[in-house]
Design a protein around this motif. Structure first.
Motif, mmCIF file in Angstrom:
data_model
loop_
_atom_site.group_PDB
_atom_site.id
_atom_site.type_symbol
_atom_site.label_atom_id
_atom_site.label_comp_id
_atom_site.label_asym_id
_atom_site.label_seq_id
_atom_site.Cartn_x
_atom_site.Cartn_y
_atom_site.Cartn_z
ATOM 1 N N ILE A 86 0.831 -1.201 0.000
ATOM 2 C CA ILE A 86 0.000 0.000 0.000
ATOM 3 C C ILE A 86 0.866 1.252 0.000
ATOM 4 N N PHE A 100 2.205 2.117 -3.404
ATOM 5 C CA PHE A 100 1.316 2.784 -4.345
ATOM 6 C C PHE A 100 0.857 4.150 -3.865
ATOM 7 N N PHE A 127 -8.798 2.951 -1.756
ATOM 8 C CA PHE A 127 -7.762 1.920 -1.852
ATOM 9 C C PHE A 127 -7.145 1.671 -0.478
ATOM 10 N N THR A 147 -10.364 -3.527 -4.779
ATOM 11 C CA THR A 147 -9.047 -2.930 -4.604
ATOM 12 C C THR A 147 -8.362 -2.610 -5.925
ATOM 13 N N LEU A 159 -7.379 0.943 -7.553
ATOM 14 C CA LEU A 159 -5.952 1.197 -7.743
ATOM 15 C C LEU A 159 -5.701 1.689 -9.162
ATOM 16 N N THR A 200 -6.902 5.199 -9.468
ATOM 17 C CA THR A 200 -6.029 6.165 -8.804
ATOM 18 C C THR A 200 -4.846 6.507 -9.691
ATOM 19 N N ASN A 256 -2.103 -4.049 -13.944
ATOM 20 C CA ASN A 256 -3.408 -3.876 -13.315
ATOM 21 C C ASN A 256 -4.287 -3.136 -14.308
#
Lengths: 491, 439
Positions: free
Chosen positions: B12, B15, B42, B144, B148, B151, B218
Motif C-alpha cells: 500500500i 502505491f 484503496f 481494490t 488502484l 487512482t 493492473n
C-alpha cells in the motif's frame, strides 16, 4: 424450580394458536408436564452442574469444560447466506427434563404416562407391545432420553443402542475412544457449545459382522419454552457391520426462536455401512417469520476403514433456519460417501444446507444429489464442498443440485466449492434452477387433477431420487410432509 | 490479522507514494477528484488476502513482497517478435510498458464512425461520454484493483463507435511489456463505447516476449454496448513467466445488445481476470467464453459475474482449461438473477483437463436466483483424457505424446473455432503454441 407465570401465559397463547392453525403444523401442540430445569444462563458452573446431574465420570466433565473454554474464545459465525438476530446464549436454559424422570428405568411402564401420550400423539408409540414395525426407538424429550425400545432384542445380537447418558455410564471405553473423534470440540462454534452442554443423545454400537436386525431410530422433541436442545449422537459400525438409522424431530409452536445445536458423529470400519436418514420437521415459524427453531447442526461421518460406506439422506422441511452440512471424510481406500437431500422452504424459512465430501483414501467415491424447493418468501441455499486431497488417487465425484422455485418472492442459490488437488480425479458437477413446467402442469390438469394435486405430483417426481433412498415408512411420511407444507403456497 | 497488516503495508505504501507523485501533476480537477477518492478507498480496502471469499484460492503475497515502479521508458527490445504478432494492415494501438508508442501503432486507416483517442485527450474532448460511462458502474462495489487502477491511470485508450457504423476492420489494442531493470507496474485503461446499432471487433492483447522479467499489470476495461449494438471482444494474455496480472473488465449492456467475449490466457505467474457483465436492457445477450492453457507452476484465476437485472436476457459461459505440470486454475462464476428478471436464460460450464501430476483446480460455479420463471444451469467437470481415445490413436501408429496433443488440440479448438475473425484466430494459435507443444 417451578414454572413462572410468564411462561404459563406464553404457553396458553401457544395452545390457543395451535388450535387456530393446526393445519399448518400439526405437531405444534405442547405437553403440560412438570419439568425440572436449570435457570437460564451458561457458565463453567452450569456445565459442571449438567455433568453432575448426569453423574458423569471426571474425564467427561473435563471434556465438557474444555469445550466450554474453547467456546468462550470463539465468535458466532455469520458467513451463511441468511440473516438471524443475535442469539442470547445466556437467555437459554441448558437443561430441562420431565420431573418424574428418574435416572434409570427398568421398563417403559414406569415412564410418565403423560410423556408416552405425547409421543403417541406424534405417532411414535413407545410401548413395546403396540409396536408392529421393526424399528427400535430412542425418544428424546427436551434434554433427556425418556425411553429406548427393543433394547433386549438388540442386545441378543450384541448391538448397543441406548441414550448417551447410559453409554457414558456403561460403556465408557467406547465413548471415550470415539466421542469427538470425528467432530472435535474445537470444530466450530456450535460444536464447541454442544460439547460443553450436550445433555443426552443416542449411542449406537454395532459389533463386527453384525447386520442390525432392526432399523434404529431417535425421535427428538423440544417441549419446554426458552430452552435449547443440544444432543449428541454417536454411531460406531465395526468391521463388516450394517445399520440403518432414522431421525425425526418436532417442536411446539412458540413465538420465540429456539436453538437446536446437535452433533452427530458416525464411524465406519472396514466394509461397514451406515445409512443415516433424517426427516426434520421442527417448527418453522409463522407466516411473518416469528418464532421457529434455529437448526444449527454439525453432522459428520468418517469412513475409517477400507470399502466402508456412509450415506446421508435428509428431508429438511422445518426450522426457521436450517444450517447444516452432513459430511463424509473418505479416509479408507475405496470408501463411498453419499448424500441425498430434499430441502423445502416456505413462508420465511431460510435454509443453507449441503454437504462436504473430503476424499483422502484411494479410489474413493462420492455422490451428491440435492433438491431444493423454495416457495413463498423463503430462501433456499445449497452449499457444498468436494475436496480431493493429493493422496486420493482415482477419486470420483458426481454432484447434482437442482432447485425449483414456486412463486417470485423466493430465492434459490447454489454455492458449490470444488477443490481438486490430485490430477487423477474425475469429478462432475451440475446444477439447474427452474420452475414447474407449465406444460406438465397443463397435462395433469387436463386429466382432472386439481392444481395442488398436480403440483404435488410434479414435486414428488422431482424429489423421487432422494425419496427412494429413505426407508419405506419414512418415505411415506416425507411425501405427506411435503404435501402438507406446499398446501396453500401454490396457485 | 497482524500478518495481514505486516504483509500488505509495503504494498500500500508503495502505491501511495506513486499516487502522491501523480496528484501533484496538472490534471483536470475532476480527474484529480477521482484519484483522490479512489486513493482513499484503496487505503480503506487494502490488499485482499486468502481470508477474503473472493480471493480464497489466489494468494497475493508474492505480489505484495515486490516493490513496483512506474515505467520510465517506452522502448521495446523484442521488436521483431512483436511485428510477427501484429498485422500491419489492421488498426493497431500499441503501448509499450504502459506508454503509447506512435511509431508502432497504426492509426491511419481509421474508418468513418470510429473515434480513437488517447485517454488524456478523451478526458477533455469526450468528457460527457466519459463521465456517463463511469457513472454506470457502482463505485461502492469497486474492488481494490479497480480503485488502484483509477487512482493511478495515466495512459489509456478511448474508442467510440458512432451509431449505425459497422466496423469490419479489427481494432487491436496491444499492451507489450518489455524487459526492464526494475519491477515495473502498468495500469492499462481502456474505454470502449458502442453507440446504437453499431458493430465492432476488438482484440486487447497483453503480451510479453521475454520470460524473465517481473512486473505487475493492473488493467481496467470499461465497455458500454448500447441498444442493438454488437461487440466482439477478445482478451489475450501471454505474460512473462514471472509476471503478475490482474485485469478487470466491466461490461454494461442495453436493450437487444450483444456482447461476444472471449478470454484466452497462457503463461504468467499469477493471473487474475475479473469479468463483470451487467445486463441492463431486455433482450440483451452476453457471451463470456474463456480458454486457459497453463503449465509449470502458473496460476490462472477467472472470476466472472453476470447480473441479470431485467427480464428476457441470455447469458452463456463456457470456460475450458488445460493444465500441465503443477499449474493451478481457479474458476468462480456468479450468476445473479434479480427478482424481476423473469424469462432469463443462463448457462455456465467450466471444464478442466488435467494432464500434469501436480495440478490443482478450484472451481466454484455459483447461482443466486430470485426469479421463478427462469432457466439456469451450471456445471463443472474435472478429468483426464479418455483412455479409449488415446488407445484408438495409438493403435493407428500415433505415439502417445502426439495423441495427447491431438486430443488436447481438439479440446481447445471447440472454443477457438467459435472466434469469427480469422486474424484473431491466427493470433490465438500463435499464443497458445508454446504451451500446447510443451504437452
Amino acid at each position: 424450580m417451578s414454572k413462572s407465570t410468564d411462561e404459563k401465559l406464553s404457553n396458553e397463547r401457544t395452545i390457543e394458536e395451535n388450535s387456530l392453525s393446526s393445519k399448518d403444523y400439526k405437531y405444534g401442540f405442547y405437553t403440560d408436564i412438570e419439568t425440572d430445569h436449570f435457570p437460564k444462563g451458561l457458565s463453567e458452573k452450569v456445565v459442571a452442574m449438567i455433568s453432575e446431574k448426569k453423574n458423569e465420570p471426571s474425564w467427561m466433565r473435563e471434556w465438557r469444560l474444555k469445550g466450554y473454554r474453547h467456546w468462550v474464545t470463539m465468535k458466532e459465525p455469520h458467513w451463511p447466506n441468511f440473516n438471524y438476530g443475535p442469539i442470547d446464549y445466556q437467555g437459554v436454559s441448558y437443561y430441562s427434563a420431565p420431573k418424574k424422570y428418574n435416572e434409570k428405568k427398568n421398563s417403559l411402564d414406569e415412564v410418565d404416562p403423560e410423556l408416552l401420550k405425547t409421543f403417541e400423539k406424534l405417532g411414535i408409540p413407545l410401548t413395546e407391545q403396540k409396536r408392529l414395525s421393526g424399528v427400535a426407538v430412542d425418544a428424546i424429550f427436551d434434554s433427556v432420553s425418556v425411553g429406548t425400545t427393543h433394547q433386549s432384542e438388540l442386545a441378543k445380537v450384541g448391538v448397543i443402542f441406548c441414550s448417551m447418558t447410559e453409554a457414558i455410564q456403561h460403556h465408557p471405553d467406547l465413548v471415550k475412544k470415539y466421542l469427538g473423534s470425528v467432530v472435535p470440540y474445537s470444530d466450530n462454534f456450535f460444536a464447541a457449545l454442544n460439547s460443553a452442554v450436550f445433555s443426552d443423545g443416542s449411542f449406537c454400537y454395532i459389533p463386527k459382522g453384525v447386520r442390525c436386525p432392526l432399523e434404529l431410530s431417535t425421535y427428538f422433541r423440544i417441549n419446554a419454552a426458552e430452552s435449547g436442545q443440544f444432543e449428541r449422537t454417536l454411531i460406531v459400525a465395526e468391521e463388516s457391520s450394517y445399520v440403518s438409522y432414522l431421525e425425526g424431530c418436532t417442536a411446539p409452536m412458540r413465538d420465540k426462536n429456539q436453538l437446536h445445536a446437535a452433533v452427530v458423529e458416525l464411524v465406519t470400519m472396514d466394509n461397514a455401512e451406515i445409512k443415516y436418514s433424517t426427516v426434520q420437521n421442527w417448527y418453522s415459524g409463522d407466516k411473518e417469520g416469528r418464532g421457529g427453531i434455529y437448526n444449527f447442526v454439525t453432522k459428520r461421518g468418517k469412513c475409517l476403514g477400507k470399502n466402508s460406506k456412509i450415506s446421508w439422506t435428509q428431508v429438511e422441511a422445518g426450522s426457521a433456519i436450517t444450517w447444516k452440512y452432513p459430511s463424509v471424510i473418505l479416509q479408507g481406500d475405496n470408501s463411498i460417501g453419499k448424500f441425498f437431500s430434499v430441502a423445502l422452504t416456505n413462508n420465511r424459512m431460510q435454509a443453507d444446507t449441503g454437504t462436504k465430501m473430503i476424499h483422502i483414501g484411494k479410489n474413493t467415491k462420492s455422490t451428491i444429489i440435492s433438491k431444493g424447493i423454495s416457495t413463498d418468501e423463503s430462501n433456499n441455499n445449497y452449499r457444498g464442498m468436494v475436496k480431493i486431497m493429493p493422496s486420493a488417487d482415482g477419486a470420483r465425484n458426481f454432484s447434482q443440485c437442482d432447485s425449483m422455485l414456486v412463486g417470485n418472492k423466493c430465492s434459490a442459490n447454489t454455492f458449490p466449492y470444488i477443490e481438486v488437488k490430485n490430477s487423477t480425479a474425475v469429478m462432475e458437477h451440475e446444477a439447474s434452477t427452474s420452475k414447474i413446467n407449465a406444460e406438465q402442469l397443463f397435462y395433469l390438469r387436463s386429466r382432472g387433477l386439481d392444481l395442488e394435486g398436480a403440483v404435488s405430483l410434479i414435486i414428488n417426481g422431482f424429489c423421487k431420487e432422494v425419496f427412494k433412498e429413505l426407508p419405506m415408512e419414512f418415505a411415506v411420511e416425507a411425501v405427506k410432509l411435503l404435501e402438507m407444507k406446499l398446501e396453500g403456497s401454490v396457485g | 490479522m497482524i500478518s495481514k497488516i505486516e504483509e500488505t503495508t509495503p504494498f500500500i505504501k508503495n502505491f501511495e507514494d506513486v499516487a502522491q507523485s501523480l496528484l501533484s501533476k496538472n490534471d483536470p480537477l475532476w480527474l484529480k477528484d477521482i484519484r483522490q477518492k479512489s486513493l482513499s478507498r484503496f487505503r480503506q480496502l487494502g490488499l485482499p488476502t486468502v481470508r477474503d471469499e473472493e480471493w480464497k484460492y489466489t494468494n497475493l503475497s508474492p505480489i505484495a513482497k515486490n516493490i513496483f515502479h512506474l515505467p520510465t521508458t517506452g522502448q521495446i527490445i523484442e521488436k521483431e517478435a512483436l511485428q510477427k504478432y501484429i498485422t500491419q494492415a489492421e488498426i493497431n494501438i500499441v503501448f509499450v510498458n504502459g506508454i503509447f508508442s506512435k511509431e508502432l501503432s497504426n492509426l491511419k486507416n481509421i474508418p468513418k464512425g470510429v473515434t480513437i483517442l488517447p485517454l488524456e485527450e478523451a478526458f477533455q474532448k469526450e468528457e460527457t461520454t466519459f463521465k456517463s460511462i463511469s457513472k454506470k458502474f457502482d463505485p461502492e462495489k469497486e474492488t481494490t484493483f479497480v480503485v488502484l487502477n483509477k487512482t493511478l491511470q495515466t495512459t489509456g485508450i478511448f474508442i467510440k463507435v458512432a451509431a449505425t457504423s459497422i466496423i469490419n476492420n479489427l481494432i487491436h489494442i496491444i499492451h507489450v511489456t518489455s524487459v526492464a531493470k526494475d519491477s515495473i507496474v502498468t495500469f492499462p485503461r481502456t474505454v470502449i463505447s458502442l453507440e446504437k446499432s453499431s458493430e465492432a471487433t476488438v482484440l486487447e492483447s497483453h503480451v510479453a516476449f521475454s520470460d524473465d522479467s517481473t512486473y505487475l499489470i493492473n488493467a481496467l476495461t470499461d465497455i458500454v454496448v448500447e441498444e442493438n449494438a454488437t461487440l466482439h471482444y477478445t482478451k489475450a494474455q501471454k505474460e512473462s513467466q514471472k509476471a503478475y496480472a490482474v485485469t478487470n473488465t466491466r461490461v454494461w449492456q442495453e436493450r437487444n445488445s450483444n456482447f461476444n467475449g472471449m478470454t484466452v490466457t497462457t503463461e504468467g505467474s499469477i493471473i487474475r481476470n475479473n469479468l463483470d457483465i451487467i445486463l441492463n436492457g431486455e433482450g440483451a445477450t452476453g457471451t463470456l467464453d474463456g480458454l486457459y492453457s497453463i503449465y509449470k507452476s502458473q496460476l490462472v484465476d477467472n472470476h466472472t459475474m453476470v447480473d441479470h437485472r431485467v427480464p428476457n436476457c441470455q447469458s452463456n459461459q463456457l470456460y475450458k482449461g488445460i493444465l500441465n505440470d503443477a499449474a493451478h486454475a481457479v474458476f468462480n462464476g456468479k450468476i445473479f438473477v434479480r427478482s424481476i428478471a423473469q424469462k432469463t436464460n443462463s448457462y455456465q460450464l467450466n471444464k478442466n483437463l488435467l494432464l500434469g501430476k501436480k495440478c490443482l483446480v478450484d472451481t466454484k460455479p455459483q447461482l443466486e436466483i430470485s426469479a421463478d420463471d427462469v432457466k439456469c444451469t451450471h456445471g463443472a467437470t474435472i478429468g483426464q483424457l479418455n483412455e479409449d481415445e488415446i488407445f484408438y490413436l495409438r493403435s493407428r501408429c500415433i505415439d502417445k505424446r502426439t495423441a495427447t496433443k491431438m486430443l488436447a488440440r481438439g479440446f481447445v479448438d471447440d472454443l477457438l473455432n467459435t472466434i469469427k475473425s480469422d486474424s484473431i484466430h491466427q493470433k490465438m494459435n500463435l499464443l497458445l503454441e508454446p504451451s500446447l507443444s510443451a504437452l
